[in-house]
Design an enzyme around this catalytic site. Sequence first.
Site, mmCIF file in Angstrom:
data_model
loop_
_atom_site.group_PDB
_atom_site.id
_atom_site.type_symbol
_atom_site.label_atom_id
_atom_site.label_comp_id
_atom_site.label_asym_id
_atom_site.label_seq_id
_atom_site.Cartn_x
_atom_site.Cartn_y
_atom_site.Cartn_z
ATOM 1 N N HIS A 197 30.085 47.588 80.381
ATOM 2 C CA HIS A 197 30.592 46.966 79.298
ATOM 3 C C HIS A 197 32.202 47.053 79.484
ATOM 4 O O HIS A 197 32.663 48.304 80.008
ATOM 5 C CB HIS A 197 30.339 47.762 78.081
ATOM 6 C CG HIS A 197 28.945 47.566 77.769
ATOM 7 N ND1 HIS A 197 28.453 46.406 77.131
ATOM 8 C CD2 HIS A 197 27.745 48.418 78.193
ATOM 9 C CE1 HIS A 197 27.086 46.364 77.405
ATOM 10 N NE2 HIS A 197 26.653 47.443 77.666
ATOM 11 N N ARG A 210 26.157 48.781 67.981
ATOM 12 C CA ARG A 210 26.563 48.587 69.519
ATOM 13 C C ARG A 210 26.144 49.969 70.347
ATOM 14 O O ARG A 210 26.254 49.776 71.488
ATOM 15 C CB ARG A 210 27.869 48.193 69.516
ATOM 16 C CG ARG A 210 28.301 46.695 69.287
ATOM 17 C CD ARG A 210 29.847 46.408 69.470
ATOM 18 N NE ARG A 210 30.084 45.387 68.884
ATOM 19 C CZ ARG A 210 29.857 43.869 69.287
ATOM 20 N NH1 ARG A 210 29.194 43.920 70.466
ATOM 21 N NH2 ARG A 210 30.395 43.183 68.487
ATOM 22 N N ASP A 217 12.747 44.442 80.426
ATOM 23 C CA ASP A 217 11.586 44.281 81.186
ATOM 24 C C ASP A 217 11.633 43.478 82.405
ATOM 25 O O ASP A 217 11.330 43.799 83.686
ATOM 26 C CB ASP A 217 10.389 43.619 80.316
ATOM 27 C CG ASP A 217 9.692 44.488 79.365
ATOM 28 O OD1 ASP A 217 9.996 45.574 79.113
ATOM 29 O OD2 ASP A 217 9.119 43.576 78.432
ATOM 30 N N PRO A 268 26.202 36.425 77.365
ATOM 31 C CA PRO A 268 26.922 35.561 76.523
ATOM 32 C C PRO A 268 27.995 35.993 75.927
ATOM 33 O O PRO A 268 28.627 37.159 76.026
ATOM 34 C CB PRO A 268 25.658 35.905 75.198
ATOM 35 C CG PRO A 268 25.057 37.066 75.607
ATOM 36 C CD PRO A 268 24.955 37.414 76.939
ATOM 37 N N ASN A 269 28.958 34.796 75.969
ATOM 38 C CA ASN A 269 30.179 34.699 75.543
ATOM 39 C C ASN A 269 31.262 35.570 76.694
ATOM 40 O O ASN A 269 32.478 35.583 76.143
ATOM 41 C CB ASN A 269 30.639 35.550 74.233
ATOM 42 C CG ASN A 269 29.689 35.147 73.169
ATOM 43 O OD1 ASN A 269 29.726 33.699 72.901
ATOM 44 N ND2 ASN A 269 29.083 35.785 72.344
ATOM 45 N N HIS A 296 21.983 45.125 73.126
ATOM 46 C CA HIS A 296 21.321 45.823 71.844
ATOM 47 C C HIS A 296 20.145 45.116 71.276
ATOM 48 O O HIS A 296 19.640 45.524 70.372
ATOM 49 C CB HIS A 296 22.306 45.757 70.918
ATOM 50 C CG HIS A 296 23.791 46.011 71.411
ATOM 51 N ND1 HIS A 296 24.178 47.391 71.857
ATOM 52 C CD2 HIS A 296 24.892 45.221 71.933
ATOM 53 C CE1 HIS A 296 25.472 47.318 72.351
ATOM 54 N NE2 HIS A 296 25.827 45.787 72.361
ATOM 55 N N ALA A 348 26.188 40.957 74.364
ATOM 56 C CA ALA A 348 25.285 41.300 72.995
ATOM 57 C C ALA A 348 23.924 41.492 73.053
ATOM 58 O O ALA A 348 23.241 42.259 72.121
ATOM 59 C CB ALA A 348 25.540 40.275 71.812
ATOM 60 N N ARG A 371 32.621 51.664 68.749
ATOM 61 C CA ARG A 371 32.511 50.262 67.880
ATOM 62 C C ARG A 371 31.739 50.280 66.794
ATOM 63 O O ARG A 371 31.251 51.321 66.689
ATOM 64 C CB ARG A 371 32.407 49.211 69.123
ATOM 65 C CG ARG A 371 33.732 48.979 69.891
ATOM 66 C CD ARG A 371 33.734 47.812 70.733
ATOM 67 N NE ARG A 371 33.625 46.499 70.140
ATOM 68 C CZ ARG A 371 33.177 45.522 70.721
ATOM 69 N NH1 ARG A 371 32.847 45.253 71.787
ATOM 70 N NH2 ARG A 371 33.521 44.452 69.849
ATOM 71 N N ASN A 418 26.692 42.881 83.030
ATOM 72 C CA ASN A 418 27.298 42.888 81.839
ATOM 73 C C ASN A 418 26.473 41.955 80.842
ATOM 74 O O ASN A 418 26.576 40.882 80.685
ATOM 75 C CB ASN A 418 28.816 42.694 81.520
ATOM 76 C CG ASN A 418 29.510 42.730 80.276
ATOM 77 O OD1 ASN A 418 28.869 42.868 79.308
ATOM 78 N ND2 ASN A 418 30.843 42.815 80.491
ATOM 79 N N TYR A 474 38.994 42.753 74.701
ATOM 80 C CA TYR A 474 38.414 42.512 75.865
ATOM 81 C C TYR A 474 39.455 41.977 77.174
ATOM 82 O O TYR A 474 39.093 41.874 78.227
ATOM 83 C CB TYR A 474 37.583 41.297 75.860
ATOM 84 C CG TYR A 474 36.053 41.587 75.049
ATOM 85 C CD1 TYR A 474 35.302 42.524 75.516
ATOM 86 C CD2 TYR A 474 36.127 40.976 73.642
ATOM 87 C CE1 TYR A 474 34.174 42.852 74.535
ATOM 88 C CE2 TYR A 474 35.217 41.422 73.019
ATOM 89 C CZ TYR A 474 34.141 42.082 73.351
ATOM 90 O OH TYR A 474 32.980 42.634 72.517
ATOM 91 N N ARG A 494 38.757 35.326 74.018
ATOM 92 C CA ARG A 494 37.823 36.046 72.732
ATOM 93 C C ARG A 494 38.550 37.367 72.680
ATOM 94 O O ARG A 494 38.218 38.384 73.527
ATOM 95 C CB ARG A 494 36.413 35.769 73.192
ATOM 96 C CG ARG A 494 35.481 36.483 72.132
ATOM 97 C CD ARG A 494 34.146 36.623 72.807
ATOM 98 N NE ARG A 494 33.429 37.516 72.171
ATOM 99 C CZ ARG A 494 32.811 38.465 72.572
ATOM 100 N NH1 ARG A 494 32.678 38.667 73.659
ATOM 101 N NH2 ARG A 494 31.960 39.170 71.748
ATOM 102 N N SER A 513 34.422 47.180 76.875
ATOM 103 C CA SER A 513 34.986 47.984 75.899
ATOM 104 C C SER A 513 33.911 49.391 75.722
ATOM 105 O O SER A 513 32.858 49.413 76.322
ATOM 106 C CB SER A 513 34.868 47.366 74.580
ATOM 107 O OG SER A 513 33.482 47.291 73.994
ATOM 108 N N GLU A 552 24.678 48.795 84.324
ATOM 109 C CA GLU A 552 24.963 48.092 83.137
ATOM 110 C C GLU A 552 26.514 48.428 82.964
ATOM 111 O O GLU A 552 26.896 49.547 83.226
ATOM 112 C CB GLU A 552 24.313 48.691 81.922
ATOM 113 C CG GLU A 552 24.578 48.000 80.271
ATOM 114 C CD GLU A 552 23.787 48.927 79.266
ATOM 115 O OE1 GLU A 552 24.449 48.861 78.150
ATOM 116 O OE2 GLU A 552 22.788 49.358 79.645
#
Length: 148
Positions: free
Chosen positions: A107, A118, A93, A9-10, A86, A83, A114, A80, A22, A17, A109, A105
């Site tokens: 990220h 997070r 799963d 998302p995002n 978390h 959100a 942060r 990535n 970012y 953004r 940032s 995984e």
Amino acid sequence: MKLLVLNGPNLNLLGQREPGIYGSESLDFCLQHLRDHFATRTDRNGQPIVIEDYQSNCEGALIDRLQQAWREGVDGIVFNVGAYTHTSIALHDAIKSIAPVPVVEVHISNVHQREAFRHTSMIAPACKGVICGFGLDSYRLAVEALIN
């Protein structure tokens, strides 16, 4: 070697953004830069590196894409999770269910610098590794890890 770069998302709003966190480059720029960087690279067996991508703001669509990638025989996934990192036991799963496909995984940032919420990843225990805090270069580092 076929890899999937999966974005949650995002991340479709990269470059617009919160550029202070970012950066100012778009997701399309990031993906093209990644493909260009690995265009002439091969894996240990001399096979070219093929990078596919997918982005969704919907948790179920991300789960469906993970399962599809597994059925297609991808060699690794750079994820990535945004959100959902978390909050999503369902994505945790789903990652576990497609083993032995390695998932890294990523990220942009450093999530540990942060907000406290997070600092916990529901996804990390299901992944081969985690890379964070290197901006868009986090993606390149994840691809390097999967190649090696």
